[in-house]
Design a protein around this motif. Structure first.
Motif, PDB file in Angstrom:
ATOM      1  N   LEU A 101       0.824  -1.212   0.000  1.00 51.21           N
ATOM      2  CA  LEU A 101       0.000   0.000   0.000  1.00 51.21           C
ATOM      3  C   LEU A 101       0.861   1.265   0.000  1.00 51.21           C
ATOM      4  O   LEU A 101       0.519   2.252  -0.651  1.00 51.21           O
ATOM      5  CB  LEU A 101      -0.944  -0.001   1.212  1.00 51.21           C
ATOM      6  CG  LEU A 101      -2.078  -1.022   1.143  1.00 51.21           C
ATOM      7  CD1 LEU A 101      -2.805  -1.089   2.483  1.00 51.21           C
ATOM      8  CD2 LEU A 101      -3.042  -0.705   0.026  1.00 51.21           C
ATOM      9  N   GLN A 102       1.986   1.229   0.723  1.00 53.63           N
ATOM     10  CA  GLN A 102       2.880   2.394   0.723  1.00 53.63           C
ATOM     11  C   GLN A 102       3.457   2.626  -0.671  1.00 53.63           C
ATOM     12  O   GLN A 102       3.545   3.770  -1.128  1.00 53.63           O
ATOM     13  CB  GLN A 102       4.012   2.194   1.748  1.00 53.63           C
ATOM     14  CG  GLN A 102       3.559   2.345   3.180  1.00 53.63           C
ATOM     15  CD  GLN A 102       4.637   1.965   4.186  1.00 53.63           C
ATOM     16  OE1 GLN A 102       5.542   1.189   3.876  1.00 53.63           O
ATOM     17  NE2 GLN A 102       4.531   2.498   5.381  1.00 53.63           N
TER      18      GLN A 102
ATOM     19  N   GLN B 177       3.384   5.718  -5.723  1.00 50.61           N
ATOM     20  CA  GLN B 177       3.131   5.736  -7.163  1.00 50.61           C
ATOM     21  C   GLN B 177       2.000   6.710  -7.484  1.00 50.61           C
ATOM     22  O   GLN B 177       2.113   7.517  -8.411  1.00 50.61           O
ATOM     23  CB  GLN B 177       2.779   4.315  -7.648  1.00 50.61           C
ATOM     24  CG  GLN B 177       2.468   4.215  -9.117  1.00 50.61           C
ATOM     25  CD  GLN B 177       3.693   4.463  -9.991  1.00 50.61           C
ATOM     26  OE1 GLN B 177       4.811   4.178  -9.600  1.00 50.61           O
ATOM     27  NE2 GLN B 177       3.465   5.000 -11.176  1.00 50.61           N
ATOM     28  N   ASN B 178       0.920   6.644  -6.709  1.00 49.85           N
ATOM     29  CA  ASN B 178      -0.217   7.543  -6.951  1.00 49.85           C
ATOM     30  C   ASN B 178       0.186   9.001  -6.753  1.00 49.85           C
ATOM     31  O   ASN B 178      -0.223   9.875  -7.536  1.00 49.85           O
ATOM     32  CB  ASN B 178      -1.386   7.193  -6.025  1.00 49.85           C
ATOM     33  CG  ASN B 178      -2.043   5.884  -6.402  1.00 49.85           C
ATOM     34  OD1 ASN B 178      -1.852   5.379  -7.498  1.00 49.85           O
ATOM     35  ND2 ASN B 178      -2.800   5.323  -5.481  1.00 49.85           N
ATOM     36  N   CYS B 179       0.972   9.291  -5.707  1.00 48.06           N
ATOM     37  CA  CYS B 179       1.426  10.671  -5.464  1.00 48.06           C
ATOM     38  C   CYS B 179       2.286  11.167  -6.619  1.00 48.06           C
ATOM     39  O   CYS B 179       2.142  12.302  -7.063  1.00 48.06           O
ATOM     40  CB  CYS B 179       2.221  10.744  -4.157  1.00 48.06           C
ATOM     41  SG  CYS B 179       1.180  10.666  -2.689  1.00 48.06           S
ATOM     42  N   GLN B 180       3.159  10.273  -7.101  1.00 48.80           N
ATOM     43  CA  GLN B 180       4.034  10.658  -8.208  1.00 48.80           C
ATOM     44  C   GLN B 180       3.206  10.944  -9.465  1.00 48.80           C
ATOM     45  O   GLN B 180       3.431  11.950 -10.147  1.00 48.80           O
ATOM     46  CB  GLN B 180       5.037   9.531  -8.478  1.00 48.80           C
ATOM     47  CG  GLN B 180       6.107   9.889  -9.492  1.00 48.80           C
ATOM     48  CD  GLN B 180       7.122   8.762  -9.664  1.00 48.80           C
ATOM     49  OE1 GLN B 180       7.122   7.791  -8.906  1.00 48.80           O
ATOM     50  NE2 GLN B 180       7.970   8.899 -10.650  1.00 48.80           N
TER      51      GLN B 180
END
Length: 109
Positions: free
Chosen positions: A67-68, A73-76
């Motif tokens: 999950l981290q 990945q989502n933040c990037q």
């Protein structure tokens, strides 16, 4: 006086007292063995539960890591989308300014 036990009747006398003491001792040994077997079974259950908890903890830790990584990945991706959006906005503003200048020059020609 007569003492009654599971193995029979005892009257007075040295032979019977020895037999009674031997029976009592064998009951004690049997009770101690029963307690020991129960404690060993309890320890085995505790060890099994500990191993089970270890495996659960590893699964949870792996899920947390996954999950981290997904969050990073989502933040990037979000950051890249925001930068792309800002770049497009700047281009749009540049185009609007250049069209304003062009339309302002046309009447002069």
């Amino acid at each position: 006086a007569v003492v009654s036990t599971q193995s029979g009747h005892y009257g007075r006398g040295n032979k019977y007292e020895k037999e009674m003491k031997r029976d009592i001792q064998s009951y004690r040994v049997a009770a101690q063995m029963k307690i020991q077997v129960e404690e060993e079974a309890r320890m085995e259950r505790l060890i099994a539960a500990k191993e089970d908890n270890k495996l659960r903890l590893q699964m949870i830790q792996n899920e947390v890591r996954r999950l981290q990584a997904e969050r990073r990945q989502n933040c990037q991706e979000l950051q890249e989308q925001m930068m792309e959006s800002a770049r497009r906005r700047k281009e749009m503003i540049k185009k609007e300014k250049s069209t304003d200048c062009d339309s302002a020059l046309i009447p002069l020609l």
